[in-house]
Write a protein that holds these residues in place. Structure first.
Motif, PDB file in Angstrom:
ATOM      1  N   ALA A   1       0.834  -1.207   0.000  1.00  0.00           N
ATOM      2  CA  ALA A   1       0.000   0.000   0.000  1.00  0.00           C
ATOM      3  C   ALA A   1       0.867   1.255   0.000  1.00  0.00           C
ATOM      4  CB  ALA A   1      -0.925  -0.009   1.214  1.00  0.00           C
ATOM      5  N   THR A   2       1.943   1.232   0.789  1.00  0.00           N
ATOM      6  CA  THR A   2       2.846   2.380   0.836  1.00  0.00           C
ATOM      7  C   THR A   2       3.480   2.640  -0.521  1.00  0.00           C
ATOM      8  OG1 THR A   2       3.341   1.965   3.172  1.00  0.00           O
ATOM      9  CG2 THR A   2       4.906   3.317   1.953  1.00  0.00           C
ATOM     10  N   LEU A   3       3.927   1.579  -1.193  1.00  0.00           N
ATOM     11  CA  LEU A   3       4.525   1.727  -2.517  1.00  0.00           C
ATOM     12  C   LEU A   3       3.509   2.259  -3.529  1.00  0.00           C
ATOM     13  CD1 LEU A   3       6.682  -1.518  -2.755  1.00  0.00           C
ATOM     14  CD2 LEU A   3       7.550   0.829  -2.864  1.00  0.00           C
TER      15      LEU A   3
ATOM     16  N   VAL B   1      -6.579   6.396 -11.133  1.00  0.00           N
ATOM     17  CA  VAL B   1      -6.854   4.952 -11.169  1.00  0.00           C
ATOM     18  C   VAL B   1      -6.155   4.242 -10.013  1.00  0.00           C
ATOM     19  CG1 VAL B   1      -6.466   2.827 -12.473  1.00  0.00           C
ATOM     20  CG2 VAL B   1      -7.272   4.877 -13.647  1.00  0.00           C
ATOM     21  N   LEU B   2      -4.894   4.624  -9.744  1.00  0.00           N
ATOM     22  CA  LEU B   2      -4.140   3.962  -8.686  1.00  0.00           C
ATOM     23  C   LEU B   2      -4.649   4.361  -7.303  1.00  0.00           C
ATOM     24  CD1 LEU B   2      -1.938   2.010  -8.031  1.00  0.00           C
ATOM     25  CD2 LEU B   2      -0.236   3.811  -8.364  1.00  0.00           C
ATOM     26  N   PHE B   3      -4.956   5.647  -7.100  1.00  0.00           N
ATOM     27  CA  PHE B   3      -5.520   6.083  -5.816  1.00  0.00           C
ATOM     28  C   PHE B   3      -6.860   5.396  -5.555  1.00  0.00           C
ATOM     29  CE2 PHE B   3      -3.038  10.243  -6.122  1.00  0.00           C
ATOM     30  CZ  PHE B   3      -2.223   9.960  -5.048  1.00  0.00           C
ATOM     31  N   ASP B   4      -7.700   5.334  -6.572  1.00  0.00           N
ATOM     32  CA  ASP B   4      -9.026   4.733  -6.422  1.00  0.00           C
ATOM     33  C   ASP B   4      -8.914   3.253  -6.079  1.00  0.00           C
ATOM     34  OD1 ASP B   4     -11.934   5.043  -6.662  1.00  0.00           O
ATOM     35  OD2 ASP B   4     -11.744   3.724  -8.387  1.00  0.00           O
ATOM     36  N   SER B   5      -8.014   2.551  -6.778  1.00  0.00           N
ATOM     37  CA  SER B   5      -7.790   1.131  -6.501  1.00  0.00           C
ATOM     38  C   SER B   5      -7.250   0.925  -5.093  1.00  0.00           C
ATOM     39  CB  SER B   5      -6.824   0.561  -7.537  1.00  0.00           C
ATOM     40  OG  SER B   5      -6.437  -0.754  -7.205  1.00  0.00           O
ATOM     41  N   LEU B   6      -6.326   1.768  -4.682  1.00  0.00           N
ATOM     42  CA  LEU B   6      -5.726   1.676  -3.350  1.00  0.00           C
ATOM     43  C   LEU B   6      -6.782   1.863  -2.265  1.00  0.00           C
ATOM     44  CD1 LEU B   6      -3.311   1.650  -1.383  1.00  0.00           C
ATOM     45  CD2 LEU B   6      -2.887   4.028  -1.989  1.00  0.00           C
ATOM     46  N   ALA B   7      -7.652   2.850  -2.454  1.00  0.00           N
ATOM     47  CA  ALA B   7      -8.694   3.120  -1.464  1.00  0.00           C
ATOM     48  C   ALA B   7      -9.631   1.929  -1.302  1.00  0.00           C
ATOM     49  CB  ALA B   7      -9.484   4.360  -1.870  1.00  0.00           C
ATOM     50  N   LYS B   8      -9.890   1.208  -2.394  1.00  0.00           N
ATOM     51  CA  LYS B   8     -10.809   0.072  -2.346  1.00  0.00           C
ATOM     52  C   LYS B   8     -10.141  -1.204  -1.831  1.00  0.00           C
ATOM     53  CE  LYS B   8     -13.571   1.842  -6.207  1.00  0.00           C
ATOM     54  NZ  LYS B   8     -13.892   1.687  -7.651  1.00  0.00           N
ATOM     55  N   ASN B   9      -8.881  -1.414  -2.186  1.00  0.00           N
ATOM     56  CA  ASN B   9      -8.213  -2.685  -1.883  1.00  0.00           C
ATOM     57  C   ASN B   9      -7.502  -2.715  -0.533  1.00  0.00           C
ATOM     58  OD1 ASN B   9      -8.990  -3.750  -4.377  1.00  0.00           O
ATOM     59  ND2 ASN B   9      -7.176  -2.956  -5.406  1.00  0.00           N
ATOM     60  N   PHE B  10      -7.279  -1.543   0.060  1.00  0.00           N
ATOM     61  CA  PHE B  10      -6.563  -1.510   1.341  1.00  0.00           C
ATOM     62  C   PHE B  10      -7.361  -0.732   2.385  1.00  0.00           C
ATOM     63  CE2 PHE B  10      -3.314  -2.185  -1.874  1.00  0.00           C
ATOM     64  CZ  PHE B  10      -2.515  -3.164  -1.314  1.00  0.00           C
ATOM     65  N   ALA B  11      -8.650  -0.910   2.380  1.00  0.00           N
ATOM     66  CA  ALA B  11      -9.524  -0.166   3.296  1.00  0.00           C
ATOM     67  C   ALA B  11      -9.053  -0.310   4.740  1.00  0.00           C
ATOM     68  CB  ALA B  11     -10.956  -0.664   3.161  1.00  0.00           C
ATOM     69  N   GLY B  12      -9.026   0.814   5.437  1.00  0.00           N
ATOM     70  CA  GLY B  12      -8.617   0.816   6.834  1.00  0.00           C
ATOM     71  C   GLY B  12      -7.185   1.245   7.061  1.00  0.00           C
ATOM     72  N   LEU B  13      -6.335   1.084   6.053  1.00  0.00           N
ATOM     73  CA  LEU B  13      -4.947   1.527   6.194  1.00  0.00           C
ATOM     74  C   LEU B  13      -4.854   3.042   5.985  1.00  0.00           C
ATOM     75  CD1 LEU B  13      -2.886  -1.234   4.309  1.00  0.00           C
ATOM     76  CD2 LEU B  13      -3.333  -1.013   6.760  1.00  0.00           C
ATOM     77  N   PRO B  14      -3.889   3.700   6.628  1.00  0.00           N
ATOM     78  CA  PRO B  14      -3.757   5.163   6.461  1.00  0.00           C
ATOM     79  C   PRO B  14      -3.616   5.584   4.998  1.00  0.00           C
ATOM     80  CG  PRO B  14      -2.389   4.400   8.275  1.00  0.00           C
ATOM     81  CD  PRO B  14      -2.913   3.172   7.604  1.00  0.00           C
ATOM     82  N   GLU B  15      -2.870   4.795   4.222  1.00  0.00           N
ATOM     83  CA  GLU B  15      -2.691   5.140   2.807  1.00  0.00           C
ATOM     84  C   GLU B  15      -4.016   5.118   2.057  1.00  0.00           C
ATOM     85  OE1 GLU B  15       1.182   3.352   4.251  1.00  0.00           O
ATOM     86  OE2 GLU B  15      -0.948   2.859   4.423  1.00  0.00           O
ATOM     87  N   ALA B  16      -4.888   4.172   2.414  1.00  0.00           N
ATOM     88  CA  ALA B  16      -6.187   4.071   1.748  1.00  0.00           C
ATOM     89  C   ALA B  16      -7.067   5.266   2.087  1.00  0.00           C
ATOM     90  CB  ALA B  16      -6.879   2.774   2.147  1.00  0.00           C
ATOM     91  N   VAL B  17      -7.032   5.688   3.344  1.00  0.00           N
ATOM     92  CA  VAL B  17      -7.820   6.847   3.763  1.00  0.00           C
ATOM     93  C   VAL B  17      -7.355   8.095   3.012  1.00  0.00           C
ATOM     94  CG1 VAL B  17      -8.417   8.325   5.710  1.00  0.00           C
ATOM     95  CG2 VAL B  17      -8.282   5.854   6.034  1.00  0.00           C
ATOM     96  N   ASN B  18      -6.041   8.287   2.946  1.00  0.00           N
ATOM     97  CA  ASN B  18      -5.509   9.447   2.229  1.00  0.00           C
ATOM     98  C   ASN B  18      -5.754   9.344   0.731  1.00  0.00           C
ATOM     99  OD1 ASN B  18      -4.485  10.864   4.457  1.00  0.00           O
ATOM    100  ND2 ASN B  18      -2.614   9.653   4.476  1.00  0.00           N
TER     101      ASN B  18
END
Length: 290
Positions: free
Chosen positions: A175-177, A196-213
């Motif tokens: 998620a950090t990468l 596309v990458l931010f949207d995917s990150l938010a959906k696939n890593f829900a709950g992590l700080p990176e996903a929230v940001n």
């Protein structure tokens, strides 16, 4: 371990500094302030922790002289790891943290050069390599070299991301990468790819700080995209000698972009409402509201 990851008020800063200084004294007693401490198996790790204590104190120091003194003490601790325990697992972490000290002290180019070592063997296979390269990406962005960050982060993700995702204890590094890669894409002007990458990150890593940001970063991408479309549609509508169908096309492009912007605002508002219930007043909550 007891040091807070982040502090944002004077009381929290004072408490963190006191804890770090107390820990430093205990660690100094263990490793030996003069460099002649015991060569126990725990010594490399103790030196890393000692350097980290100095580094954390430096991060909140406003006085330049005091900050540089703490950074220098941290560098000495990390350099002891490299000179005395260069063949131990602690060495790669010492390289990364020393580079951070250099960057904070203003020597960004040397810091970047040091972190570039994690792109090649043997360091790219070290467990800390994903974090080191994520920090390298951030430094390159700050140095207006986002395109470089885009390229090497894409390459490293292709090589290592599948492996990280298989390990639950290291999934957060993926998620950090991804987050740093998306930030680099955004800084390089590749808004569509970044979204596309931010949207995917938010959906696939829900709950992590990176996903929230990533939620508000995705909104930032859409806002910039639609703002550009609105401005272009306005410019097109101002052109002289437009045929009726051309004027209608410019008006439609304007209305479509405006509708897209309103939709993006609605999504951000809904995300802000949800996060406000879970973590009101947090940095991410404030960014969503902003």
């Amino acid at each position: 371990r007891a040091l807070p990851a982040d502090v944002d008020d004077a009381v929290g800063v004072a408490r963190m500094v006191a804890q770090a200084q107390q820990a430093s004294k205990l660690l100094e007693a263990f490793v030996g302030a003069a460099g002649t401490g015991p060569k126990a198996p725990e010594t490399p790790d103790a030196l890393l922790k000692l350097g980290w204590c100095y580094q954390r104190v430096a991060s909140v120091m406003r006085d330049v002289t005091e900050r540089n003194a703490q950074l220098q003490a941290a560098r000495v601790a990390y350099e002891r790891v490299l000179s005395e325990f260069g063949n131990t697992p602690a060495a790669p972490a010492a390289i990364m943290h020393r580079a951070q000290c250099l960057a904070i002290a203003g020597d960004v180019n040397t810091a970047i050069t040091e972190l570039m070592r994690f792109r090649g063997d043997p360091l790219r296979n070290d467990p800390i390599a994903p974090l080191a390269l994520a920090r390298l990406g951030a430094m390159l962005r700050a140095a207006n070299r986002a395109a470089e960050a885009v390229n090497f982060l894409a390459e490293f993700r292709n090589q290592k991301e599948a492996e990280l995702l298989k390990d639950a204890s290291r999934r957060g590094l993926a998620a950090t990468l991804q987050y740093e890669h998306a930030l680099a894409l955004l800084a390089a002007g590749k808004n569509a790819e970044a979204f596309v990458l931010f949207d995917s990150l938010a959906k696939n890593f829900a709950g992590l700080p990176e996903a929230v940001n990533a939620v508000w970063r995705a909104g930032q991408c859409r806002r910039q995209e639609f703002d550009a479309q609105i401005n272009q549609a306005r410019l097109n509508a101002l052109k002289t000698d437009l045929k009726p169908e051309q004027l209608a096309a410019a008006d439609k492009a304007y209305q479509d972009a405006l509708a897209g912007l309103r939709q993006a605002i609605g999504l951000l508002y809904a995300a802000a409402q949800e996060l406000g219930r879970k973590d009101p007043g947090s940095s991410a909550h404030q960014q969503l509201l902003y």
